[in-house]
Design a protein around this motif. Structure first.
Motif, PDB file in Angstrom:
ATOM      1  N   VAL A  69      20.516  -6.083   5.088  1.00 50.85           N
ATOM      2  CA  VAL A  69      20.010  -6.777   6.276  1.00 50.85           C
ATOM      3  C   VAL A  69      19.392  -5.787   7.255  1.00 50.85           C
ATOM      4  N   LEU A  70      20.083  -4.661   7.473  1.00 50.71           N
ATOM      5  CA  LEU A  70      19.556  -3.660   8.407  1.00 50.71           C
ATOM      6  C   LEU A  70      18.233  -3.082   7.916  1.00 50.71           C
ATOM      7  N   THR A  71      18.124  -2.855   6.610  1.00 50.89           N
ATOM      8  CA  THR A  71      16.868  -2.347   6.057  1.00 50.89           C
ATOM      9  C   THR A  71      15.729  -3.320   6.323  1.00 50.89           C
ATOM     10  N   GLY A  72      16.005  -4.597   6.091  1.00 48.09           N
ATOM     11  CA  GLY A  72      14.971  -5.605   6.341  1.00 48.09           C
ATOM     12  C   GLY A  72      14.595  -5.700   7.802  1.00 48.09           C
ATOM     13  N   LEU A  73      15.601  -5.623   8.686  1.00 49.10           N
ATOM     14  CA  LEU A  73      15.322  -5.698  10.128  1.00 49.10           C
ATOM     15  C   LEU A  73      14.514  -4.503  10.605  1.00 49.10           C
ATOM     16  N   GLU A  74      14.826  -3.326  10.079  1.00 43.87           N
ATOM     17  CA  GLU A  74      14.061  -2.133  10.456  1.00 43.87           C
ATOM     18  C   GLU A  74      12.598  -2.270  10.039  1.00 43.87           C
ATOM     19  N   THR A  75      12.364  -2.938   8.930  1.00 38.82           N
ATOM     20  CA  THR A  75      10.995  -3.105   8.433  1.00 38.82           C
ATOM     21  C   THR A  75      10.165  -3.998   9.344  1.00 38.82           C
ATOM     22  N   VAL A  76      10.778  -5.084   9.845  1.00 37.08           N
ATOM     23  CA  VAL A  76      10.009  -6.066  10.625  1.00 37.08           C
ATOM     24  C   VAL A  76      10.114  -5.865  12.130  1.00 37.08           C
ATOM     25  N   ALA A  77      10.966  -4.940  12.579  1.00 39.07           N
ATOM     26  CA  ALA A  77      11.163  -4.764  14.018  1.00 39.07           C
ATOM     27  C   ALA A  77       9.848  -4.490  14.770  1.00 39.07           C
ATOM     28  N   PRO A  78       8.995  -3.571  14.286  1.00 34.75           N
ATOM     29  CA  PRO A  78       7.721  -3.360  15.006  1.00 34.75           C
ATOM     30  C   PRO A  78       6.870  -4.621  15.062  1.00 34.75           C
ATOM     31  N   THR A  79       6.871  -5.401  13.982  1.00 30.27           N
ATOM     32  CA  THR A  79       6.106  -6.649  13.967  1.00 30.27           C
ATOM     33  C   THR A  79       6.656  -7.641  14.971  1.00 30.27           C
ATOM     34  N   ALA A  80       7.985  -7.714  15.070  1.00 29.26           N
ATOM     35  CA  ALA A  80       8.609  -8.643  16.017  1.00 29.26           C
ATOM     36  C   ALA A  80       8.218  -8.297  17.455  1.00 29.26           C
ATOM     37  N   VAL A  81       8.220  -7.010  17.767  1.00 27.72           N
ATOM     38  CA  VAL A  81       7.828  -6.581  19.119  1.00 27.72           C
ATOM     39  C   VAL A  81       6.350  -6.879  19.357  1.00 27.72           C
ATOM     40  N   ALA A  91      12.971 -13.417   8.723  1.00 31.75           N
ATOM     41  CA  ALA A  91      12.176 -13.095   7.535  1.00 31.75           C
ATOM     42  C   ALA A  91      12.486 -11.688   7.043  1.00 31.75           C
ATOM     43  N   GLY A  92      12.808 -10.776   7.968  1.00 32.49           N
ATOM     44  CA  GLY A  92      13.215  -9.434   7.587  1.00 32.49           C
ATOM     45  C   GLY A  92      14.511  -9.441   6.795  1.00 32.49           C
ATOM     46  N   VAL A  93      15.441 -10.304   7.187  1.00 28.05           N
ATOM     47  CA  VAL A  93      16.689 -10.451   6.438  1.00 28.05           C
ATOM     48  C   VAL A  93      16.392 -10.939   5.018  1.00 28.05           C
ATOM     49  N   PHE A  94      15.516 -11.924   4.928  1.00 29.58           N
ATOM     50  CA  PHE A  94      15.129 -12.512   3.641  1.00 29.58           C
ATOM     51  C   PHE A  94      14.557 -11.457   2.698  1.00 29.58           C
ATOM     52  N   THR A  95      13.533 -10.735   3.161  1.00 28.85           N
ATOM     53  CA  THR A  95      12.866  -9.756   2.298  1.00 28.85           C
ATOM     54  C   THR A  95      13.757  -8.540   2.045  1.00 28.85           C
ATOM     55  N   GLY A  96      14.573  -8.160   3.035  1.00 23.89           N
ATOM     56  CA  GLY A  96      15.466  -7.020   2.853  1.00 23.89           C
ATOM     57  C   GLY A  96      16.459  -7.258   1.735  1.00 23.89           C
ATOM     58  N   ILE A  97      17.056  -8.438   1.712  1.00 15.01           N
ATOM     59  CA  ILE A  97      18.042  -8.758   0.682  1.00 15.01           C
ATOM     60  C   ILE A  97      17.381  -8.861  -0.685  1.00 15.01           C
ATOM     61  N   LEU A  98      16.252  -9.579  -0.766  1.00 12.38           N
ATOM     62  CA  LEU A  98      15.596  -9.741  -2.054  1.00 12.38           C
ATOM     63  C   LEU A  98      15.069  -8.420  -2.603  1.00 12.38           C
ATOM     64  N   SER A  99      14.591  -7.539  -1.730  1.00 13.49           N
ATOM     65  CA  SER A  99      14.047  -6.253  -2.182  1.00 13.49           C
ATOM     66  C   SER A  99      15.165  -5.303  -2.606  1.00 13.49           C
ATOM     67  N   ASP A 100      16.148  -5.097  -1.744  1.00 13.43           N
ATOM     68  CA  ASP A 100      17.192  -4.110  -2.020  1.00 13.43           C
ATOM     69  C   ASP A 100      18.136  -4.543  -3.133  1.00 13.43           C
ATOM     70  N   SER A 101      18.253  -5.841  -3.366  1.00 12.97           N
ATOM     71  CA  SER A 101      19.118  -6.316  -4.448  1.00 12.97           C
ATOM     72  C   SER A 101      18.443  -6.185  -5.810  1.00 12.97           C
ATOM     73  N   GLY A 102      17.141  -5.962  -5.800  1.00 16.12           N
ATOM     74  CA  GLY A 102      16.402  -5.869  -7.049  1.00 16.12           C
ATOM     75  C   GLY A 102      15.901  -7.199  -7.575  1.00 16.12           C
ATOM     76  N   MET A 103      16.109  -8.276  -6.814  1.00 13.99           N
ATOM     77  CA  MET A 103      15.676  -9.594  -7.281  1.00 13.99           C
ATOM     78  C   MET A 103      14.163  -9.675  -7.414  1.00 13.99           C
ATOM     79  N   SER A 135       5.176 -14.130   6.025  1.00 14.04           N
ATOM     80  CA  SER A 135       3.975 -13.960   6.845  1.00 14.04           C
ATOM     81  C   SER A 135       4.340 -14.072   8.322  1.00 14.04           C
ATOM     82  N   ALA A 136       4.385 -12.945   9.006  1.00 16.22           N
ATOM     83  CA  ALA A 136       4.802 -12.946  10.411  1.00 16.22           C
ATOM     84  C   ALA A 136       3.885 -13.782  11.312  1.00 16.22           C
ATOM     85  N   PRO A 137       2.544 -13.686  11.171  1.00 10.75           N
ATOM     86  CA  PRO A 137       1.679 -14.491  12.052  1.00 10.75           C
ATOM     87  C   PRO A 137       1.878 -15.989  11.895  1.00 10.75           C
ATOM     88  N   LEU A 138       2.410 -16.409  10.732  1.00  4.43           N
ATOM     89  CA  LEU A 138       2.624 -17.844  10.506  1.00  4.43           C
ATOM     90  C   LEU A 138       3.516 -18.452  11.581  1.00  4.43           C
TER      91      LEU A 138
END
Length: 458
Positions: A75-87, A321-333, A412-415
């Motif tokens: 979750v933290l990995t995903g949040l770190e990825t999208v944090a700049p986009t959220a701001v 969305a960061g939580v979503f992609t973080g889990i799917l990416s880091d789990s290898g799904m 898609s963040a702009p969505l």
């Protein structure tokens, strides 16, 4: 092109090996597809809000798959990825909120009305034209805000479904911004596959032009469907205003109007030239706009509170969305799903990999982040295609097809900005637009094949 040899070898083995165990779908892939299906069903059937579904679905299947102890790190990995986009989105929403209050885009809206004469077909086609043009700047948030600012008042007045705006704008942005070398998606493909931007793009231009025509046709058809919903009284009143010229009796522009226009143009220029990170540009632009339009302290506070209602839900959903992609990416799904899809291609059909890449880019683009797809999946596909003498340019062109479906997916963040502006939920939008979006993807594929942007070899 640089790609992990072990990964590429595994993919080649999965394609060639006739052992059912390597051809079968792995459990990780099953969990990944189940996560996607659960999320989509939950939001489209309105069993849960997008915020709840986008977090709970991956958490549920990650726990079932045995990743419970690692959930926190994922979750933290995903949040770190999208944090700049959220701001970025927070300050972009606030900035364009100021511009909307200042009625900066009213002249565009009135020009469209004058040309359309109140006909919903012309209005919808006008939406598509503006969407295709503003998508050239490559920034989804900016594009959506300009389009909605110009057209949403018209749609509301005539009782045209605002989801038409969303559908046409998403198709345009996914096509143009997602495919041009200065757009974020294609830039990733060009860099990771070590391509020449000119070689990649020149062959793509004819199919882009033809697919743009397809978008205009879709807008025309949607406009026809909206004619029966138009408020007859409002249309008659509008026609009278246009005929009498009262519609264009605009207020006299003040010095603030010109400053706002200049600031917005400067912001767009700086966005395109990339002189500074987007988040920095929007923070600076918002501060300047706030001081110019609301010099008194108490009015500045009121402005922020008023537009926070639109900004906060957007930021929440981006973080989700960061939580979503973080889990799917880091789990290898995500990797497992890609490998499972790739394993179904027989060796004898290796020459069809550009077409296969374009087709699987549609679902993968829908639920994956651009970083995950272009940095994680595309190099593997390109390495596999190289074994059949297929140039990486073709895989890159095929890969950007998924950007059209990406525009309506949870990653898609702009969505979320678009939905916030239209006050519509994700499930409602996806249900309305999914067939048009998929049609646009396949039209893009067909035009790429027709113009030689991608080729099939047997």
């Amino acid at each position: 092109m640089k790609v992990a040899p072990a990964v590429a070898q595994n993919v080649r083995v999965a394609v060639r090996d006739k052992n059912p165990s390597t051809q079968g779908v792995t459990m990780l892939a099953v969990f990944g597809f189940a996560t996607l299906a659960t999320f989509m069903v939950a939001v489209m059937r309105r069993w849960a809000t997008a915020f709840v579904a986008i977090i709970s679905a991956p958490v549920l299947f990650a726990v079932i798959a045995g990743f419970g102890p690692r959930l926190g790190d994922m979750v933290l990995t995903g949040l770190e990825t999208v944090a700049p986009t959220a701001v970025l989105l927070l300050f972009a929403v606030l900035y364009f909120g100021v511009m909307m209050d200042a009625k900066l885009f009213d002249p565009i809206s009135k020009l469209i009305l004058r040309l359309s004469k109140g006909d919903p077909v012309r209005i919808c086609v006008g939406t598509a034209v503006l969407s295709l043009v503003v998508a050239l700047d490559g920034d989804g948030t900016t594009s959506y805000m300009i389009i909605c600012s110009a057209f949403l008042p018209i749609y509301k007045r005539l009782n045209i479904n605002p989801l038409v705006i969303a559908t046409v704008a998403a198709m345009s942005l996914g096509l143009i911004s997602g495919s041009t070398p200065w757009g974020g998606a294609a830039t990733r493909a060009i860099s990771v596959l070590e391509l020449d931007a000119t070689d990649y793009f020149v062959s793509l231009i004819p199919s882009l032009a033809l697919t743009s025509v397809f978008v205009l046709v879709v807008a025309y058809v949607l406009g026809l469907t909206q004619r029966k919903h138009v408020n007859a009284a409002a249309a008659a009143e509008l026609a009278a205003e246009i005929k009498n010229g009262t519609l264009h009796a605009e207020e006299r522009a003040t010095w603030r109007t010109w400053v706002n226009a200049g600031l917005t143009i400067l912001l767009l220029v700086l966005l395109i030239t990339g002189v500074a990170p987007l988040v920095v540009l929007f923070i600076g632009a918002f501060v300047i706009a706030l001081v110019i339009n609301y010099p008194k302290l108490h009015t500045q506070g009121e402005l922020v509170k008023r537009h926070a209602a639109s900004a906060v839900p957007v930021v929440m959903l981006v973080l989700a969305a960061g939580v979503f992609t973080g889990i799917l990416s880091d789990s290898g799904m995500i990797q497992a799903m890609a490998d499972a899809l790739l394993s179904v291609v027989p060796t004898s059909l290796g020459g069809l990999l550009p077409l296969f890449t374009a087709i699987i880019a549609i679902p993968l683009g829908f639920f994956m982040s651009n970083d995950a797809f272009f940095f994680g999946i595309l190099p593997v596909l390109s390495e596999s295609a190289s074994q059949y003498g297929i140039h990486a340019n073709e895989i890159a062109r095929a890969g950007v097809v998924g950007q059209i479906s990406h525009m309506i997916g949870p990653a898609s963040a702009p969505l979320w900005v678009l939905l916030g502006l239209l006050k519509k939920d994700l499930g409602e939008f996806q249900k309305f637009s999914i067939l048009w979006i998929v049609g646009g993807c396949f039209a893009f594929i067909a035009f790429q094949l027709l113009t030689g942007a991608i080729n099939l070899t047997f």
